[in-house]
Design a protein around this motif. Structure first.
Motif, PDB file in Angstrom:
ATOM      1  N   LEU A   1       0.810  -1.215   0.000  1.00 10.85           N
ATOM      2  CA  LEU A   1       0.000   0.000   0.000  1.00 10.85           C
ATOM      3  C   LEU A   1       0.846   1.271   0.000  1.00 10.85           C
ATOM      4  O   LEU A   1       0.380   2.317  -0.450  1.00 10.85           O
ATOM      5  N   ALA A   2       2.075   1.198   0.476  1.00 14.32           N
ATOM      6  CA  ALA A   2       2.955   2.366   0.423  1.00 14.32           C
ATOM      7  C   ALA A   2       3.371   2.658  -1.018  1.00 14.32           C
ATOM      8  O   ALA A   2       3.576   3.815  -1.389  1.00 14.32           O
ATOM      9  N   ALA A   3       3.470   1.609  -1.828  1.00 13.30           N
ATOM     10  CA  ALA A   3       3.881   1.780  -3.227  1.00 13.30           C
ATOM     11  C   ALA A   3       2.701   2.019  -4.167  1.00 13.30           C
ATOM     12  O   ALA A   3       2.841   2.690  -5.187  1.00 13.30           O
ATOM     13  N   CYS A   4       1.534   1.481  -3.820  1.00 15.01           N
ATOM     14  CA  CYS A   4       0.359   1.579  -4.689  1.00 15.01           C
ATOM     15  C   CYS A   4      -0.022   3.037  -4.935  1.00 15.01           C
ATOM     16  O   CYS A   4      -0.118   3.836  -4.006  1.00 15.01           O
ATOM     17  N   GLN A   5      -0.232   3.350  -6.212  1.00 15.54           N
ATOM     18  CA  GLN A   5      -0.627   4.705  -6.599  1.00 15.54           C
ATOM     19  C   GLN A   5      -2.074   4.774  -7.085  1.00 15.54           C
ATOM     20  O   GLN A   5      -2.521   5.828  -7.537  1.00 15.54           O
ATOM     21  N   GLY A   6      -2.790   3.665  -7.011  1.00  8.04           N
ATOM     22  CA  GLY A   6      -4.203   3.656  -7.368  1.00  8.04           C
ATOM     23  C   GLY A   6      -4.481   3.723  -8.860  1.00  8.04           C
ATOM     24  O   GLY A   6      -5.534   4.199  -9.268  1.00  8.04           O
ATOM     25  N   TYR A   7      -3.571   3.228  -9.680  1.00  7.59           N
ATOM     26  CA  TYR A   7      -3.780   3.239 -11.131  1.00  7.59           C
ATOM     27  C   TYR A   7      -4.916   2.312 -11.561  1.00  7.59           C
ATOM     28  O   TYR A   7      -5.482   2.488 -12.627  1.00  7.59           O
ATOM     29  N   ALA A   8      -5.204   1.304 -10.772  1.00  7.89           N
ATOM     30  CA  ALA A   8      -6.296   0.339 -11.005  1.00  7.89           C
ATOM     31  C   ALA A   8      -6.054  -0.592 -12.186  1.00  7.89           C
ATOM     32  O   ALA A   8      -6.975  -1.231 -12.665  1.00  7.89           O
TER      33      ALA A   8
ATOM     34  N   LYS B   1      -6.307   3.334  -3.133  1.00  8.89           N
ATOM     35  CA  LYS B   1      -5.356   2.221  -3.158  1.00  8.89           C
ATOM     36  C   LYS B   1      -6.070   0.935  -3.560  1.00  8.89           C
ATOM     37  O   LYS B   1      -7.263   0.773  -3.335  1.00  8.89           O
ATOM     38  N   ALA B   2      -5.295   0.013  -4.107  1.00  9.06           N
ATOM     39  CA  ALA B   2      -5.840  -1.302  -4.457  1.00  9.06           C
ATOM     40  C   ALA B   2      -6.097  -2.113  -3.196  1.00  9.06           C
ATOM     41  O   ALA B   2      -5.403  -1.951  -2.188  1.00  9.06           O
ATOM     42  N   THR B   3      -7.090  -2.960  -3.267  1.00  8.24           N
ATOM     43  CA  THR B   3      -7.348  -3.921  -2.204  1.00  8.24           C
ATOM     44  C   THR B   3      -7.384  -5.309  -2.834  1.00  8.24           C
ATOM     45  O   THR B   3      -7.711  -5.464  -4.005  1.00  8.24           O
ATOM     46  N   VAL B   4      -7.042  -6.306  -2.059  1.00  7.20           N
ATOM     47  CA  VAL B   4      -7.043  -7.680  -2.530  1.00  7.20           C
ATOM     48  C   VAL B   4      -8.329  -8.339  -2.049  1.00  7.20           C
ATOM     49  O   VAL B   4      -8.553  -8.476  -0.856  1.00  7.20           O
ATOM     50  N   LEU B   5      -9.163  -8.730  -2.994  1.00  8.98           N
ATOM     51  CA  LEU B   5     -10.418  -9.402  -2.662  1.00  8.98           C
ATOM     52  C   LEU B   5     -10.193 -10.881  -2.373  1.00  8.98           C
ATOM     53  O   LEU B   5     -10.909 -11.468  -1.574  1.00  8.98           O
TER      54      LEU B   5
ATOM     55  N   GLN C   1      -6.640 -18.768 -11.856  1.00  7.17           N
ATOM     56  CA  GLN C   1      -6.498 -17.308 -11.937  1.00  7.17           C
ATOM     57  C   GLN C   1      -5.036 -16.868 -12.023  1.00  7.17           C
ATOM     58  O   GLN C   1      -4.754 -15.689 -12.119  1.00  7.17           O
ATOM     59  N   ARG C   2      -4.127 -17.829 -12.019  1.00  8.84           N
ATOM     60  CA  ARG C   2      -2.692 -17.514 -11.994  1.00  8.84           C
ATOM     61  C   ARG C   2      -2.283 -16.547 -13.108  1.00  8.84           C
ATOM     62  O   ARG C   2      -1.610 -15.552 -12.858  1.00  8.84           O
ATOM     63  N   ALA C   3      -2.670 -16.817 -14.339  1.00  9.17           N
ATOM     64  CA  ALA C   3      -2.240 -15.989 -15.466  1.00  9.17           C
ATOM     65  C   ALA C   3      -2.706 -14.548 -15.313  1.00  9.17           C
ATOM     66  O   ALA C   3      -1.915 -13.609 -15.511  1.00  9.17           O
ATOM     67  N   GLU C   4      -3.961 -14.356 -14.925  1.00 14.65           N
ATOM     68  CA  GLU C   4      -4.451 -12.978 -14.811  1.00 14.65           C
ATOM     69  C   GLU C   4      -3.835 -12.261 -13.616  1.00 14.65           C
ATOM     70  O   GLU C   4      -3.546 -11.061 -13.696  1.00 14.65           O
ATOM     71  N   VAL C   5      -3.585 -12.969 -12.530  1.00 19.10           N
ATOM     72  CA  VAL C   5      -2.962 -12.358 -11.352  1.00 19.10           C
ATOM     73  C   VAL C   5      -1.503 -11.973 -11.653  1.00 19.10           C
ATOM     74  O   VAL C   5      -1.055 -10.871 -11.320  1.00 19.10           O
ATOM     75  N   GLU C   6      -0.780 -12.876 -12.326  1.00 22.73           N
ATOM     76  CA  GLU C   6       0.603 -12.567 -12.691  1.00 22.73           C
ATOM     77  C   GLU C   6       0.663 -11.420 -13.687  1.00 22.73           C
ATOM     78  O   GLU C   6       1.553 -10.581 -13.631  1.00 22.73           O
ATOM     79  N   ASN C   7      -0.312 -11.363 -14.592  1.00 23.06           N
ATOM     80  CA  ASN C   7      -0.366 -10.251 -15.542  1.00 23.06           C
ATOM     81  C   ASN C   7      -0.661  -8.941 -14.820  1.00 23.06           C
ATOM     82  O   ASN C   7      -0.094  -7.896 -15.152  1.00 23.06           O
ATOM     83  N   ALA C   8      -1.533  -8.983 -13.824  1.00 21.42           N
ATOM     84  CA  ALA C   8      -1.828  -7.781 -13.036  1.00 21.42           C
ATOM     85  C   ALA C   8      -0.561  -7.274 -12.344  1.00 21.42           C
ATOM     86  O   ALA C   8      -0.287  -6.070 -12.329  1.00 21.42           O
ATOM     87  N   ALA C   9       0.209  -8.186 -11.779  1.00 19.99           N
ATOM     88  CA  ALA C   9       1.459  -7.798 -11.113  1.00 19.99           C
ATOM     89  C   ALA C   9       2.440  -7.211 -12.123  1.00 19.99           C
ATOM     90  O   ALA C   9       3.104  -6.214 -11.855  1.00 19.99           O
TER      91      ALA C   9
ATOM     92  N   ALA D   1       3.363   0.807 -10.575  1.00 18.48           N
ATOM     93  CA  ALA D   1       4.087   1.067  -9.322  1.00 18.48           C
ATOM     94  C   ALA D   1       4.817  -0.170  -8.806  1.00 18.48           C
ATOM     95  O   ALA D   1       5.513  -0.096  -7.795  1.00 18.48           O
ATOM     96  N   LYS D   2       4.613  -1.310  -9.489  1.00 18.43           N
ATOM     97  CA  LYS D   2       5.238  -2.579  -9.050  1.00 18.43           C
ATOM     98  C   LYS D   2       4.888  -2.894  -7.595  1.00 18.43           C
ATOM     99  O   LYS D   2       5.721  -3.325  -6.812  1.00 18.43           O
ATOM    100  N   ALA D   3       3.616  -2.664  -7.240  1.00 20.64           N
ATOM    101  CA  ALA D   3       3.161  -2.797  -5.862  1.00 20.64           C
ATOM    102  C   ALA D   3       2.577  -4.174  -5.548  1.00 20.64           C
ATOM    103  O   ALA D   3       2.261  -4.447  -4.395  1.00 20.64           O
ATOM    104  N   ILE D   4       2.459  -5.043  -6.541  1.00 16.65           N
ATOM    105  CA  ILE D   4       1.815  -6.349  -6.358  1.00 16.65           C
ATOM    106  C   ILE D   4       2.873  -7.447  -6.296  1.00 16.65           C
ATOM    107  O   ILE D   4       3.744  -7.517  -7.161  1.00 16.65           O
TER     108      ILE D   4
END
Length: 67
Positions: A9-16, A34-38, A46-54, A59-62
């Motif tokens: 959360l310190a790195a997250c800039q809320g780009y979504a 800030k982003a939240t993890v549901l 969901q691995r591919a989409e989660v890794e793509n999100a990161a 901000a490289k926050a994930i």
């Protein structure tokens, strides 16, 4: 092995970008901007989409790890 997803959360800039890539795993806390993890432990399906999100987070926050 299950995934573990965290957002710095310190790195997250809320780009979504994470919400766009993995909307069932991430959301945006609009009051904090800030982003939240549901789903902190998403399924292997969901691995591919989660890794793509990161990967696409400006901000490289994930962080995505196994276990």
């Amino acid at each position: 092995m299950p995934l573990k997803v965290t957002v710095d959360l310190a790195a997250c800039q809320g780009y979504a970008c994470c919400m766009t890539e993995a909307p069932t795993v991430f959301d945006l806390d609009e009051s904090a901007g800030k982003a939240t993890v549901l789903q902190p432990s998403p399924s292997d399906e969901q691995r591919a989409e989660v890794e793509n999100a990161a990967r696409t987070c400006p901000a490289k926050a994930i962080t995505v790890t196994d276990g």
